[in-house]
Write an enzyme that holds these catalytic residues in place. Structure first.
Site, PDB file in Angstrom:
ATOM      1  NE  ARG A  38      -0.611  35.093   6.936  1.00  0.00           N
ATOM      2  CZ  ARG A  38      -0.798  36.313   6.460  1.00  0.00           C
ATOM      3  NH1 ARG A  38      -2.008  36.842   6.490  1.00  0.00           N
ATOM      4  NH2 ARG A  38       0.211  36.995   5.940  1.00  0.00           N
ATOM      5  CG  ASN A  39       1.552  35.097  10.904  1.00  0.00           C
ATOM      6  OD1 ASN A  39       1.385  33.889  10.737  1.00  0.00           O
ATOM      7  ND2 ASN A  39       2.045  35.885   9.966  1.00  0.00           N
ATOM      8  CG  PHE A  42       9.883  26.698   8.369  1.00  0.00           C
ATOM      9  CD1 PHE A  42      10.440  27.213   7.224  1.00  0.00           C
ATOM     10  CD2 PHE A  42       9.752  27.512   9.469  1.00  0.00           C
ATOM     11  CE1 PHE A  42      10.892  28.513   7.175  1.00  0.00           C
ATOM     12  CE2 PHE A  42      10.200  28.813   9.445  1.00  0.00           C
ATOM     13  CZ  PHE A  42      10.772  29.318   8.286  1.00  0.00           C
ATOM     14  CG  ASP A  91       3.854  37.212   7.594  1.00  0.00           C
ATOM     15  OD1 ASP A  91       2.890  37.715   6.979  1.00  0.00           O
ATOM     16  OD2 ASP A  91       4.083  35.990   7.602  1.00  0.00           O
ATOM     17  CG  ASP A 131       3.937  32.044  12.021  1.00  0.00           C
ATOM     18  OD1 ASP A 131       4.434  31.312  11.170  1.00  0.00           O
ATOM     19  OD2 ASP A 131       3.027  31.689  12.791  1.00  0.00           O
TER      20      ASP A 131
END
Length: 450
Positions: free
Chosen positions: A314-315, A202, A310, A328
């Site tokens: 990376r999260n 975002f 997800d 996330d």
């Protein structure tokens, strides 16, 4: 320095339940809304009233002031998302001069439509999104929908009438009320932004101080994804676990700027940490610890009836003491609302979710298997040398990635169990946790380097 008393009429919310021990006390529950009537000679007490009009003394350590009035937590309650022209006209019926809503444009993806009622009809104005700005007439430009709406509230400026009354989208109103009652709305004056530390879905992510404590802040300024942005915060508000990144608060400014405040994770993303440390630093036991931290979080989400959708390295964020935490929550949904067709992270998504948008805890288990592969390959991209468009076809044929170099056989067996084409054949997160605990015990006993 004496603390300035809250002014008469200030709104506050119960932070903790208070059971009255004296007749002059006003009992209240956690989350209950109160109105301050007066300060007392004792700075630890106020006189307040509840929504039923009952008055009494309340302790300051059990209440939290609502920073601004409800209207100031501007979550765009007039924004109705993807509805059709006909649906918009039905919502604005019977016609009422100045009644309005905003929807996503059906004819121009990425743009918006302002639907505005006059005395006898509804006008539809195309809101063009161009170079990060919004405009209706090509002359007046705005950073976001909130600024645009506020402008046309004060001046018709070419429209058939100024905006008078919003047609509220009930889901947004409910979320707004939930934030306020939970005491999540914070004061911008207590937030000191320091520097940008990353980019999120975002907007930018910044290091900041909130009331003297280091925090991370997601900032939404110059785009129009406020609804999705606040939806992530509304999910985080409901979840509380030591292996989930914790929400600390939300700030909404009058110009449309939104902030989500979370705990600060000093060691950044797991994928970056794995790539920068590698085999020379990280043992198989250390890697297994990361898998267990994430698994603990997923056991909790599973029991809370949430699907992440997800799950990827990376999260996953790492704290100063290397505790892995899932972050996330932009795609996280309650199981009852999993009909969304949001763009998907293909290489981490199960075949049935790619094919049918069929999400469940079992699709999260598939993603967890891919995450294990990432961890034991020290952050490599899954399905190396496979084109993105070919991944789904390969999976449907039963293809599974080979084990990363040096990966313990037992760990690879866990991965492949997660990748059963039949979702019902995949393990639960609780059983995965037990398997990984046994593997960690065995690796520690062997003293096995990776």
């Amino acid at each position: 320095m004496a603390k300035t008393p809250w002014p008469k009429g200030s709104k506050c919310v119960g932070r903790l339940q208070f059971k009255a021990s004296l007749e002059c006390h006003l009992p209240f529950n956690e989350g209950e809304m109160l109105t301050i009537i007066n300060a007392t000679e004792d700075p630890q007490w106020y006189i307040a009233k509840n929504n039923n009009g009952r008055q009494g003394a309340v302790p300051t350590n059990h209440i939290q002031k609502l920073v601004k009035s409800e209207s100031q937590l501007n979550l765009m309650p007039w924004f109705h998302g993807k509805i059709t022209r006909v649906e918009a006209e039905s919502l604005l019926s019977p016609p009422e001069k100045g009644l309005f809503l905003v929807r996503e444009s059906n004819n121009y993806p990425g743009d918006y439509t302002l639907c505005l009622s006059t005395d006898n009809m509804v006008e539809h104005y195309h809101i063009i999104y161009r170079d990060g700005k919004l405009t209706i007439d090509g002359e007046q430009y705005f950073d976001n929908l909130i600024q645009l709406v506020e402008h046309y509230k004060t001046n018709a400026d070419g429209l058939c009438t100024s905006l008078v009354k919003p047609k509220l989208e009930q889901k947004t109103v409910d979320v707004q009320e939930e934030f306020l009652r939970g005491g999540w709305v914070k004061d911008r004056q207590d937030l000191q932004l320091q520097k940008t530390i990353g980019q999120g879905e975002f907007g930018e992510v910044m290091l900041a101080y909130y009331q003297g404590n280091e925090v991370a802040v997601k900032c939404l300024k110059n785009n129009t994804t406020a609804q999705a942005f606040i939806a992530e915060a509304s999910v985080m508000m409901k979840l509380r676990h030591e292996n989930l990144v914790q929400l600390l608060g939300v700030i909404a400014e009058e110009d449309g700027t939104l902030y989500i405040i979370t705990e600060y994770m000093r060691n950044g993303t797991l994928v970056d940490y794995l790539r920068s440390r590698g085999r020379a630093v990280l043992t198989s036991v250390a890697l297994t610890d990361f898998t267990l931290h994430v698994c603990e979080a997923m056991v909790y989400l599973e029991s809370s009836n949430f699907v992440h959708r997800d799950l990827a390295a990376r999260n996953i964020l790492l704290s100063e003491d290397l505790v892995a935490k899932v972050s996330d929550f932009g795609l996280t949904k309650e199981v009852s609302s999993l009909q969304d067709t949001h763009k998907l992270p293909v290489k981490w998504t199960s075949p049935e979710a790619l094919r049918e948008k069929n999400f469940s805890t079992k699709s999260d288990v598939w993603s967890y298997g891919v995450l294990l592969w990432e961890i034991f390959s020290f952050g490599r991209m899954p399905y190396p040398k496979v084109k993105l468009k070919d991944v789904g076809t390969l999976l449907e044929r039963g293809y599974q990635m080979p084990a990363p170099d040096g990966c313990p056989t037992e760990v690879y067996d866990v991965m492949t169990n997660c990748w059963h084409l039949d979702p019902d054949s995949r393990p639960t997160f609780q059983s995965l946790k037990q398997s990984l605990l046994q593997i960690k015990h065995k690796l520690r006993k062997q003293g096995t380097p990776l």
